[in-house]
Design a protein around this motif. Sequence first.
Motif, PDB file in Angstrom:
ATOM      1  N   THR A 166     122.126 -13.550  94.589  1.00  0.00           N
ATOM      2  CA  THR A 166     121.557 -14.853  94.268  1.00  0.00           C
ATOM      3  C   THR A 166     121.339 -15.619  95.562  1.00  0.00           C
ATOM      4  O   THR A 166     122.288 -15.862  96.311  1.00  0.00           O
ATOM      5  N   LYS A 167     120.085 -15.984  95.788  1.00  0.00           N
ATOM      6  CA  LYS A 167     119.758 -16.750  96.988  1.00  0.00           C
ATOM      7  C   LYS A 167     120.252 -18.179  96.837  1.00  0.00           C
ATOM      8  O   LYS A 167     120.565 -18.640  95.746  1.00  0.00           O
ATOM      9  N   ARG A 168     120.276 -18.865  97.933  1.00  0.00           N
ATOM     10  CA  ARG A 168     120.748 -20.250  97.960  1.00  0.00           C
ATOM     11  C   ARG A 168     119.936 -21.157  97.044  1.00  0.00           C
ATOM     12  O   ARG A 168     120.460 -22.095  96.464  1.00  0.00           O
ATOM     13  N   VAL A 169     118.658 -20.853  96.885  1.00  0.00           N
ATOM     14  CA  VAL A 169     117.782 -21.685  96.049  1.00  0.00           C
ATOM     15  C   VAL A 169     117.908 -21.342  94.565  1.00  0.00           C
ATOM     16  O   VAL A 169     117.298 -21.998  93.733  1.00  0.00           O
ATOM     17  N   GLY A 170     118.668 -20.299  94.219  1.00  0.00           N
ATOM     18  CA  GLY A 170     118.920 -19.987  92.822  1.00  0.00           C
ATOM     19  C   GLY A 170     118.222 -18.755  92.283  1.00  0.00           C
ATOM     20  O   GLY A 170     118.562 -18.284  91.210  1.00  0.00           O
ATOM     21  N   THR A 171     117.246 -18.221  92.992  1.00  0.00           N
ATOM     22  CA  THR A 171     116.582 -17.004  92.517  1.00  0.00           C
ATOM     23  C   THR A 171     117.486 -15.810  92.770  1.00  0.00           C
ATOM     24  O   THR A 171     118.261 -15.786  93.722  1.00  0.00           O
ATOM     25  N   SER A 172     117.395 -14.816  91.891  1.00  0.00           N
ATOM     26  CA  SER A 172     118.266 -13.657  92.050  1.00  0.00           C
ATOM     27  C   SER A 172     117.486 -12.363  91.878  1.00  0.00           C
ATOM     28  O   SER A 172     116.387 -12.350  91.340  1.00  0.00           O
ATOM     29  N   CYS A 173     118.091 -11.287  92.354  1.00  0.00           N
ATOM     30  CA  CYS A 173     117.509  -9.958  92.204  1.00  0.00           C
ATOM     31  C   CYS A 173     118.640  -8.938  92.159  1.00  0.00           C
ATOM     32  O   CYS A 173     119.775  -9.236  92.497  1.00  0.00           O
ATOM     33  N   GLU A 174     118.305  -7.732  91.721  1.00  0.00           N
ATOM     34  CA  GLU A 174     119.277  -6.645  91.614  1.00  0.00           C
ATOM     35  C   GLU A 174     119.122  -5.713  92.817  1.00  0.00           C
ATOM     36  O   GLU A 174     118.002  -5.384  93.209  1.00  0.00           O
ATOM     37  N   LEU A 175     120.246  -5.274  93.378  1.00  0.00           N
ATOM     38  CA  LEU A 175     120.250  -4.337  94.500  1.00  0.00           C
ATOM     39  C   LEU A 175     121.170  -3.170  94.155  1.00  0.00           C
ATOM     40  O   LEU A 175     122.180  -3.344  93.467  1.00  0.00           O
ATOM     41  N   ASP A 176     120.827  -1.968  94.637  1.00  0.00           N
ATOM     42  CA  ASP A 176     121.672  -0.798  94.395  1.00  0.00           C
ATOM     43  C   ASP A 176     122.979  -0.899  95.167  1.00  0.00           C
ATOM     44  O   ASP A 176     124.055  -0.709  94.609  1.00  0.00           O
ATOM     45  N   GLN A 177     122.887  -1.147  96.471  1.00  0.00           N
ATOM     46  CA  GLN A 177     124.063  -1.259  97.337  1.00  0.00           C
ATOM     47  C   GLN A 177     123.807  -2.294  98.411  1.00  0.00           C
ATOM     48  O   GLN A 177     122.666  -2.549  98.786  1.00  0.00           O
ATOM     49  N   VAL A 178     124.902  -2.850  98.910  1.00  0.00           N
ATOM     50  CA  VAL A 178     124.799  -3.796 100.020  1.00  0.00           C
ATOM     51  C   VAL A 178     126.074  -3.712 100.848  1.00  0.00           C
ATOM     52  O   VAL A 178     127.154  -3.437 100.327  1.00  0.00           O
ATOM     53  N   PHE A 179     125.931  -3.878 102.159  1.00  0.00           N
ATOM     54  CA  PHE A 179     127.059  -3.919 103.087  1.00  0.00           C
ATOM     55  C   PHE A 179     127.086  -5.300 103.713  1.00  0.00           C
ATOM     56  O   PHE A 179     126.068  -5.778 104.222  1.00  0.00           O
ATOM     57  N   LEU A 180     128.243  -5.953 103.658  1.00  0.00           N
ATOM     58  CA  LEU A 180     128.376  -7.295 104.217  1.00  0.00           C
ATOM     59  C   LEU A 180     129.471  -7.316 105.264  1.00  0.00           C
ATOM     60  O   LEU A 180     130.564  -6.780 105.039  1.00  0.00           O
ATOM     61  N   ARG A 181     129.177  -7.937 106.385  1.00  0.00           N
ATOM     62  CA  ARG A 181     130.173  -8.072 107.447  1.00  0.00           C
ATOM     63  C   ARG A 181     131.190  -9.134 107.071  1.00  0.00           C
ATOM     64  O   ARG A 181     130.844 -10.192 106.566  1.00  0.00           O
ATOM     65  N   GLY A 182     132.454  -8.841 107.349  1.00  0.00           N
ATOM     66  CA  GLY A 182     133.526  -9.768 107.018  1.00  0.00           C
ATOM     67  C   GLY A 182     133.374 -11.127 107.670  1.00  0.00           C
ATOM     68  O   GLY A 182     133.732 -12.145 107.083  1.00  0.00           O
ATOM     69  N   SER A 183     132.805 -11.164 108.871  1.00  0.00           N
ATOM     70  CA  SER A 183     132.652 -12.436 109.584  1.00  0.00           C
ATOM     71  C   SER A 183     131.608 -13.342 108.933  1.00  0.00           C
ATOM     72  O   SER A 183     131.566 -14.533 109.224  1.00  0.00           O
ATOM     73  N   GLN A 184     130.783 -12.793 108.036  1.00  0.00           N
ATOM     74  CA  GLN A 184     129.753 -13.585 107.373  1.00  0.00           C
ATOM     75  C   GLN A 184     130.156 -14.028 105.968  1.00  0.00           C
ATOM     76  O   GLN A 184     129.393 -14.693 105.284  1.00  0.00           O
ATOM     77  N   ILE A 185     131.362 -13.644 105.534  1.00  0.00           N
ATOM     78  CA  ILE A 185     131.815 -13.974 104.185  1.00  0.00           C
ATOM     79  C   ILE A 185     132.643 -15.256 104.212  1.00  0.00           C
ATOM     80  O   ILE A 185     133.597 -15.375 104.972  1.00  0.00           O
ATOM     81  N   LYS A 186     132.256 -16.217 103.366  1.00  0.00           N
ATOM     82  CA  LYS A 186     132.977 -17.486 103.277  1.00  0.00           C
ATOM     83  C   LYS A 186     134.191 -17.343 102.358  1.00  0.00           C
ATOM     84  O   LYS A 186     135.279 -17.755 102.706  1.00  0.00           O
ATOM     85  N   PHE A 187     134.005 -16.789 101.158  1.00  0.00           N
ATOM     86  CA  PHE A 187     135.128 -16.579 100.255  1.00  0.00           C
ATOM     87  C   PHE A 187     134.833 -15.486  99.243  1.00  0.00           C
ATOM     88  O   PHE A 187     133.691 -15.125  99.014  1.00  0.00           O
ATOM     89  N   PHE A 188     135.911 -14.960  98.660  1.00  0.00           N
ATOM     90  CA  PHE A 188     135.857 -13.917  97.642  1.00  0.00           C
ATOM     91  C   PHE A 188     136.287 -14.502  96.301  1.00  0.00           C
ATOM     92  O   PHE A 188     137.162 -15.366  96.254  1.00  0.00           O
ATOM     93  N   VAL A 189     135.701 -13.999  95.230  1.00  0.00           N
ATOM     94  CA  VAL A 189     136.176 -14.285  93.875  1.00  0.00           C
ATOM     95  C   VAL A 189     136.645 -12.946  93.331  1.00  0.00           C
ATOM     96  O   VAL A 189     135.853 -12.036  93.123  1.00  0.00           O
ATOM     97  N   LEU A 190     137.966 -12.823  93.138  1.00  0.00           N
ATOM     98  CA  LEU A 190     138.579 -11.558  92.754  1.00  0.00           C
ATOM     99  C   LEU A 190     139.059 -11.607  91.306  1.00  0.00           C
ATOM    100  O   LEU A 190     139.279 -12.686  90.753  1.00  0.00           O
ATOM    101  N   PRO A 191     139.270 -10.437  90.695  1.00  0.00           N
ATOM    102  CA  PRO A 191     139.773 -10.404  89.314  1.00  0.00           C
ATOM    103  C   PRO A 191     141.166 -11.028  89.204  1.00  0.00           C
ATOM    104  O   PRO A 191     141.979 -10.939  90.125  1.00  0.00           O
TER     105      PRO A 191
END
Length: 109
Positions: A57-82
């Motif tokens: 989901t982009k900042r403006v609210g539009t969303s799309c589906e992706l098969d896989q994504v890799f994110l660098r830890g330094s770019q993550i603000k917070f996690f929502v975990l189970p």
Amino acid sequence: MSGVTLPLKKTSLPIRVVMEAKGSVIALETMKGEVYRGYCMEVQESLNVRLSKVTYTKRVGTSCELDQVFLRGSQIKFFVLPDTLRVRYEEELQKVLQKHKENQEDNGR
């Protein structure tokens, strides 16, 4: 993806909790305000994360589906975990909070 993975007992509690999310559906927000939600495939000690079956989901609210994504830890603000992870580590988290309170009292705060 290669990376140094230490035994869970040697890593800090917050990192252990995130690493335990492997195989679960998690959400995370980046520093840019983008939200990714998908199955956690891998978490490295630096909190680099690989997700699959992702809803982006982009900042403006539009969303799309992706098969896989890799994110660098330094770019993550917070996690929502189970919630199951919170329950599993509840006792350890309480010990950490108690120790933190005691340290603040010892420092005269």
